[in-house]
Design an enzyme around this catalytic site. Structure first.
Site, mmCIF file in Angstrom:
data_model
loop_
_atom_site.group_PDB
_atom_site.id
_atom_site.type_symbol
_atom_site.label_atom_id
_atom_site.label_comp_id
_atom_site.label_asym_id
_atom_site.label_seq_id
_atom_site.Cartn_x
_atom_site.Cartn_y
_atom_site.Cartn_z
ATOM 1 N N SER A 14 0.146 -1.739 7.420
ATOM 2 C CA SER A 14 -0.318 -1.646 6.027
ATOM 3 C C SER A 14 -0.875 -2.978 5.522
ATOM 4 O O SER A 14 -0.944 -3.217 4.321
ATOM 5 C CB SER A 14 0.829 -1.177 5.121
ATOM 6 O OG SER A 14 1.994 -1.938 5.331
ATOM 7 N N GLU A 69 9.868 7.782 3.591
ATOM 8 C CA GLU A 69 9.445 8.809 4.541
ATOM 9 C C GLU A 69 10.615 9.704 4.927
ATOM 10 O O GLU A 69 10.467 10.929 5.036
ATOM 11 C CB GLU A 69 8.840 8.151 5.788
ATOM 12 C CG GLU A 69 8.261 9.165 6.756
ATOM 13 C CD GLU A 69 7.741 8.533 8.036
ATOM 14 O OE1 GLU A 69 7.880 9.196 9.092
ATOM 15 O OE2 GLU A 69 7.207 7.416 7.988
ATOM 16 N N SER A 113 8.738 -0.960 7.096
ATOM 17 C CA SER A 113 9.548 -0.670 8.279
ATOM 18 C C SER A 113 8.838 -1.082 9.559
ATOM 19 O O SER A 113 9.411 -1.742 10.420
ATOM 20 C CB SER A 113 9.882 0.818 8.318
ATOM 21 O OG SER A 113 10.606 1.135 9.483
#
Length: 339
Positions: free
Chosen positions: A276, A135, A232
């Site tokens: 996720s 990202e 993360s």
């Protein structure tokens, strides 16, 4: 939370919300829909989301994950992951004659647009995030001449800007809220005129999951976070749990990774999952704990979530036909050059 203190014996505190956020849900469905609509293979640049189980499941259905755009053979479809990519990656896909599907999370896209806008106004942009994260690479690529990375409070001392009156901070969406604000406070001390983004960059799902872990951390002897090591937001949940008062916290991909020794002297286990992580993996952890006497499950609810995102617009077009047309154009161009 009062009901928790009244509970006795072995128990599980189950965080809510947990697991899939709207951006992850959208990205995973996008891969499944693309496979359904266009057939295999569908190439995906980097892991669509940072979760081992999700990636393995999609691979079995026909997705092929690659690290670089150049690895995708011309005339194919490539999907960009939820973490977003820099403009140069879109250019690489075009040069490689690839049809593209952009599954970037809309909240990441928002940060990209902020970067472009502030760069256009000639601000120095201080991007708070972790070096090497996809990202961060994608956001930095939107305005490389204006953005410098600040990887935590320890990085603040080395930050230099052209004009202290024209400085703005942005952030990676999956960071710890508390650590990010600690970095922002340090930056504001150095640059009192530092501007904040128009709206919070850390995504709602990351914040909500951290809030639930904070609420249960003080009462949990042990917190198990279901998530992958390259996630993360999952790693941040482990940190938040410890800071909230949990004696110990661990990150696991699957229930079988839990060490029974972790349960020694433990009466309360907190369970959550990264943004996720599919719910099936949490259910397997709860079953594993139940088999060891942790049958009493109490929900720790921090927020309601109702946000959904529409699927990428590219799924409404015939991308196989577009990719074939690109190859045809290149062939025609080659024939003309030879002629």
């Amino acid at each position: 939370m009062g009901a928790m203190t009244a509970s006795t014996g072995r128990r599980v505190l189950l965080a809510a919300p947990r697991g899939y956020c709207a951006g992850v849900d959208r990205a995973v469905i996008a891969v499944e829909k693309a496979l359904e609509q266009y057939g295999a293979p569908i190439y995906v640049r980097h892991e669509i989301v940072h979760n081992k189980y999700v990636v393995q499941t999609l691979e079995k259905k026909g997705a092929i994950f690659v690290e670089q755009t150049e690895e995708v053979p011309p005339g194919n479809i490539v999907m960009f992951s939820a973490h977003g990519v820099a403009p140069v990656v879109h250019e690489e896909a075009e040069q490689g004659k690839l049809a593209t599907i952009d599954a970037t999370c809309p909240l990441v896209t928002k940060v990209h647009k902020e970067a472009v806008r502030f760069a256009g106004e000639d601000y120095d942009i201080l991007l708070i995030g972790h070096e090497g994260h996809e990202e961060v690479i994608g956001t930095s690529g939107e305005a490389p001449d204006h953005i410098q990375l600040v990887d935590g409070p320890g990085d603040v001392a080395k930050v230099e800007v052209r004009d202290p009156s024209r400085v703005v901070w942005l952030s990676q969406t999956t960071l710890s809220v508390d650590e990010t604000m600690e970095t922002v406070d340090a930056l504001k001390e150095k640059f009192p005129q530092l501007i904040s983004p128009p709206s919070d960059d850390i995504c709602y799902a990351t914040q909500n999951r951290q809030l639930a872990v904070k609420q249960m951390g003080a009462e949990a002897d042990l917190v198990i976070v279901v998530g992958s090591r390259n996630s993360s937001n999952s790693k941040r949940l482990v940190e938040v749990a410890k800071l909230a008062g949990a004696r110990e916290a661990f990150l696991v991909d699957f229930a079988e990774e839990i060490d029974e020794d972790w349960l020694e002297g433990v009466s309360t286990v907190g369970v959550t999952s990264g943004a996720s992580v599919p719910e099936v993996l949490v259910e397997q952890v709860l079953e594993w704990l139940s088999q060891r006497g942790f049958e009493d499950v109490e929900i720790v609810k921090a927020a309601e979530e109702s946000i959904t995102f529409s699927l990428p617009k590219e799924l409404r077009r015939d991308l196989r036909e577009e990719a074939a047309a690109m190859i045809a154009q290149r062939t025609e161009a080659g024939d003309s050059a030879e002629g």
